[in-house]
Design an enzyme around this catalytic site. Sequence first.
Site, PDB file in Angstrom:
ATOM      1  N   TYR A 133       0.836  -1.162  -0.037  1.00 51.54           N
ATOM      2  CA  TYR A 133      -0.058   0.185   0.221  1.00 51.54           C
ATOM      3  C   TYR A 133       0.953   1.377   0.070  1.00 51.54           C
ATOM      4  O   TYR A 133       1.880   1.332   0.784  1.00 51.54           O
ATOM      5  CB  TYR A 133      -0.963   0.037   1.131  1.00 51.54           C
ATOM      6  CG  TYR A 133      -1.902   1.021   1.079  1.00 51.54           C
ATOM      7  CD1 TYR A 133      -3.217   0.700   0.640  1.00 51.54           C
ATOM      8  CD2 TYR A 133      -1.801   2.455   1.488  1.00 51.54           C
ATOM      9  CE1 TYR A 133      -4.188   1.714   0.434  1.00 51.54           C
ATOM     10  CE2 TYR A 133      -2.602   3.386   1.328  1.00 51.54           C
ATOM     11  CZ  TYR A 133      -3.826   2.962   0.815  1.00 51.54           C
ATOM     12  OH  TYR A 133      -4.963   3.820   0.822  1.00 51.54           O
ATOM     13  N   GLN A 194     -10.666  -0.584   0.800  1.00 53.88           N
ATOM     14  CA  GLN A 194     -11.231  -1.519   0.086  1.00 53.88           C
ATOM     15  C   GLN A 194     -10.075  -2.114  -0.635  1.00 53.88           C
ATOM     16  O   GLN A 194      -9.931  -3.225  -1.222  1.00 53.88           O
ATOM     17  CB  GLN A 194     -12.051  -0.608  -1.093  1.00 53.88           C
ATOM     18  CG  GLN A 194     -11.575   0.154  -1.831  1.00 53.88           C
ATOM     19  CD  GLN A 194     -11.757   1.696  -1.017  1.00 53.88           C
ATOM     20  OE1 GLN A 194     -11.759   1.719   0.164  1.00 53.88           O
ATOM     21  NE2 GLN A 194     -11.642   2.653  -1.830  1.00 53.88           N
ATOM     22  N   ASN A 217      -3.764   5.614   6.023  1.00 55.26           N
ATOM     23  CA  ASN A 217      -4.479   6.840   7.146  1.00 55.26           C
ATOM     24  C   ASN A 217      -5.135   5.595   7.953  1.00 55.26           C
ATOM     25  O   ASN A 217      -4.863   4.480   7.937  1.00 55.26           O
ATOM     26  CB  ASN A 217      -5.706   7.575   6.454  1.00 55.26           C
ATOM     27  CG  ASN A 217      -6.660   6.751   5.516  1.00 55.26           C
ATOM     28  OD1 ASN A 217      -6.847   5.437   5.658  1.00 55.26           O
ATOM     29  ND2 ASN A 217      -7.203   7.313   4.527  1.00 55.26           N
ATOM     30  N   SER A 240       4.744   9.648  13.225  1.00 58.68           N
ATOM     31  CA  SER A 240       6.003   9.898  13.298  1.00 58.68           C
ATOM     32  C   SER A 240       6.830  10.253  14.659  1.00 58.68           C
ATOM     33  O   SER A 240       6.041  11.169  15.090  1.00 58.68           O
ATOM     34  CB  SER A 240       6.611  10.724  11.996  1.00 58.68           C
ATOM     35  OG  SER A 240       6.210   9.922  10.673  1.00 58.68           O
ATOM     36  N   GLN A 262      10.331  15.803  11.559  1.00 62.29           N
ATOM     37  CA  GLN A 262       9.171  14.768  11.993  1.00 62.29           C
ATOM     38  C   GLN A 262       7.998  15.453  12.310  1.00 62.29           C
ATOM     39  O   GLN A 262       6.906  15.172  12.151  1.00 62.29           O
ATOM     40  CB  GLN A 262       9.713  13.961  13.211  1.00 62.29           C
ATOM     41  CG  GLN A 262      10.872  13.106  12.818  1.00 62.29           C
ATOM     42  CD  GLN A 262      10.639  12.279  11.571  1.00 62.29           C
ATOM     43  OE1 GLN A 262       9.719  11.425  11.537  1.00 62.29           O
ATOM     44  NE2 GLN A 262      11.244  12.464  10.524  1.00 62.29           N
ATOM     45  N   HIS A 265       5.339  16.133   9.584  1.00 55.20           N
ATOM     46  CA  HIS A 265       4.362  14.987   8.998  1.00 55.20           C
ATOM     47  C   HIS A 265       2.994  15.228   9.335  1.00 55.20           C
ATOM     48  O   HIS A 265       1.797  15.327   8.273  1.00 55.20           O
ATOM     49  CB  HIS A 265       4.524  13.960   9.717  1.00 55.20           C
ATOM     50  CG  HIS A 265       5.959  13.031   8.910  1.00 55.20           C
ATOM     51  ND1 HIS A 265       5.758  12.769   7.533  1.00 55.20           N
ATOM     52  CD2 HIS A 265       7.126  13.041   9.271  1.00 55.20           C
ATOM     53  CE1 HIS A 265       6.922  12.147   7.017  1.00 55.20           C
ATOM     54  NE2 HIS A 265       8.027  12.329   8.418  1.00 55.20           N
ATOM     55  N   GLU A 330      10.989   5.710  17.592  1.00 49.73           N
ATOM     56  CA  GLU A 330      10.813   5.385  16.076  1.00 49.73           C
ATOM     57  C   GLU A 330      12.596   5.749  15.612  1.00 49.73           C
ATOM     58  O   GLU A 330      13.206   4.899  14.889  1.00 49.73           O
ATOM     59  CB  GLU A 330       9.915   6.171  15.289  1.00 49.73           C
ATOM     60  CG  GLU A 330      10.070   5.664  13.718  1.00 49.73           C
ATOM     61  CD  GLU A 330       9.030   6.508  12.991  1.00 49.73           C
ATOM     62  OE1 GLU A 330       8.747   6.145  11.707  1.00 49.73           O
ATOM     63  OE2 GLU A 330       8.432   7.544  13.403  1.00 49.73           O
ATOM     64  N   HIS A 331      12.770   6.875  15.796  1.00 45.20           N
ATOM     65  CA  HIS A 331      14.134   7.652  15.185  1.00 45.20           C
ATOM     66  C   HIS A 331      14.787   8.110  16.485  1.00 45.20           C
ATOM     67  O   HIS A 331      14.257   8.959  17.139  1.00 45.20           O
ATOM     68  CB  HIS A 331      13.874   8.706  14.133  1.00 45.20           C
ATOM     69  CG  HIS A 331      12.915   8.424  12.887  1.00 45.20           C
ATOM     70  ND1 HIS A 331      11.762   8.644  12.787  1.00 45.20           N
ATOM     71  CD2 HIS A 331      13.103   7.733  11.914  1.00 45.20           C
ATOM     72  CE1 HIS A 331      11.032   8.284  11.880  1.00 45.20           C
ATOM     73  NE2 HIS A 331      12.266   7.652  11.114  1.00 45.20           N
ATOM     74  N   ASP A 364      15.171   8.684   5.968  1.00 46.21           N
ATOM     75  CA  ASP A 364      13.996   8.751   5.255  1.00 46.21           C
ATOM     76  C   ASP A 364      14.160   8.354   3.773  1.00 46.21           C
ATOM     77  O   ASP A 364      13.260   7.652   2.927  1.00 46.21           O
ATOM     78  CB  ASP A 364      13.243   9.872   5.543  1.00 46.21           C
ATOM     79  CG  ASP A 364      12.798  10.486   6.956  1.00 46.21           C
ATOM     80  OD1 ASP A 364      12.461   9.403   7.307  1.00 46.21           O
ATOM     81  OD2 ASP A 364      12.189  11.213   7.173  1.00 46.21           O
ATOM     82  N   GLU A 418       2.688 -36.321  28.862  1.00 45.20           N
ATOM     83  CA  GLU A 418       1.477 -35.712  28.411  1.00 45.20           C
ATOM     84  C   GLU A 418       0.253 -36.249  28.277  1.00 45.20           C
ATOM     85  O   GLU A 418      -0.852 -35.671  27.905  1.00 45.20           O
ATOM     86  CB  GLU A 418       1.961 -34.628  27.371  1.00 45.20           C
ATOM     87  CG  GLU A 418       2.994 -33.667  27.567  1.00 45.20           C
ATOM     88  CD  GLU A 418       3.556 -32.825  26.474  1.00 45.20           C
ATOM     89  OE1 GLU A 418       2.979 -33.064  25.292  1.00 45.20           O
ATOM     90  OE2 GLU A 418       4.210 -32.065  26.487  1.00 45.20           O
ATOM     91  N   HIS A 423       1.430 -40.199  20.150  1.00 48.31           N
ATOM     92  CA  HIS A 423       2.521 -39.542  19.883  1.00 48.31           C
ATOM     93  C   HIS A 423       3.604 -40.482  20.197  1.00 48.31           C
ATOM     94  O   HIS A 423       4.713 -40.773  19.534  1.00 48.31           O
ATOM     95  CB  HIS A 423       2.604 -38.194  20.792  1.00 48.31           C
ATOM     96  CG  HIS A 423       1.987 -37.092  19.852  1.00 48.31           C
ATOM     97  ND1 HIS A 423       0.655 -37.034  20.119  1.00 48.31           N
ATOM     98  CD2 HIS A 423       2.586 -35.814  19.643  1.00 48.31           C
ATOM     99  CE1 HIS A 423       0.608 -35.889  19.418  1.00 48.31           C
ATOM    100  NE2 HIS A 423       1.381 -34.978  19.085  1.00 48.31           N
TER     101      HIS A 423
END
Length: 440
Positions: A133, A194, A217, A240, A262, A265, A330-331, A364, A418, A423
């Site tokens: 995506y 979708q 999103n 971010s 950042q 964003h 994250e960074h 980035d 067990e 087995h």
Amino acid sequence: MPDIVRLSSRQSDFRQRLDTLLAWDSVSDEGVFNTVKDILKTVRREGDQAVVEYTNRFDRMSTSSLAELEISHERLSEARRNIPAAQLEAIELAAERIRVYAEKQRLASWSYTEADGTLLGQQVAPLDRVGMYVPGGKAAYPSSVLMNAIPAKVAGVPELIMVVPTPDGEINDMVMAAADVADVDRVFAIGGAQAIAALAYGTQTIPQVDKIVGPGNIYVATAKRMVFGTVGIDMVAGPSEILVICDGQTDPAWIAADLFSQAEHDEDAQAILVSPDEAFLDAVAAAMDTLLEDIPRAEIIRASLSLRGALIHVQDMDEAVELANYIAPEHLELSVDNPQALAPRIRHAGAIFMGRYTCEALGDYCAGPNHVLPTSRTARFSSPLGVYDFQKRTTLVHASAQGADTLGRTAAILARGEGLIAHARSAEYRLMQDDARDDA
């Protein structure tokens, strides 16, 4: 001065205030959840028709079939020819650096043979088909194409299907050129929940994939979370984040710009500076004022800094490291004299940018390592996207006659413990001495 929180580790309520600042609720509200649930259900039931109807509705399109929404390789090549030479050169250079780094990550099959002839090992194979995506609409992200597609191709994924929304039918040439450079196999001009549903369940035109990667999103993120299990996903990413640790010796304008990188964003992005030098925090705040005067996304930056940003004064660099490991950003920028000494002490971070000259923006776009990173403190237990996310590991066991005897005795004892007699008998039938079998 931007309206940004100032904190000190000396404050009695410091951890409480920090936790409030870090808190991020990535769970969709009921309205988003129900909308996505309906979209997934409809696409699963109706296939192409539902995807077309949702695309026409949400992206203001007027197409009659999903086949019309597939973007041809000729169109990708045309985009590659149409973009300015400097942009194409940058895309190709970034792609090559990402590819070289990804090659180092590729997992290999291995095996070893024990003294009795039993072979044990691991067989590595790529996923058969991956869906990617790519966000579209408000902004274009060719870098997202490169970061998601190239590791998949290095891993050996034979079919990579890209989906990207094109509101009002507007196709971004940089995104298409990046898809061409990255050798994406098929591209569809669809987006939203979708598109995730089409990839996860398959339609008459789009085949079902094994894994879906790439940001989107809240509707896309919610859809990815809901189809997990039917297919794999990379992660459900939050806003971010950047955390900068600075000893106070870097140009304050550099650090202010790094925080802005950042914060621009969106309003939910998080930018935090940690330093033992309180005067330096003041200098960075002053630099922010100056830099904000002529930056296009100033209002978004102001909102981000006001909502979730912070300048934090700590006692020393040891405390800064402790704080970084708690935040698990994250960074993480280590803007200090000797970052190599500090980096091994960092246990939790998506990516570490070392030294005064290494701004996060390099990561980035073109440094080489992936920019798809864990957010919202998930770096405590997860890793950046890489080639390994597009490979799966299968264990190998080839028992010799002697190995079947030795291992079978142990397995039978454990199985009977067990209460799993079938087995036990399965292992005991292969023992070299029949009297070792005991039906008790």
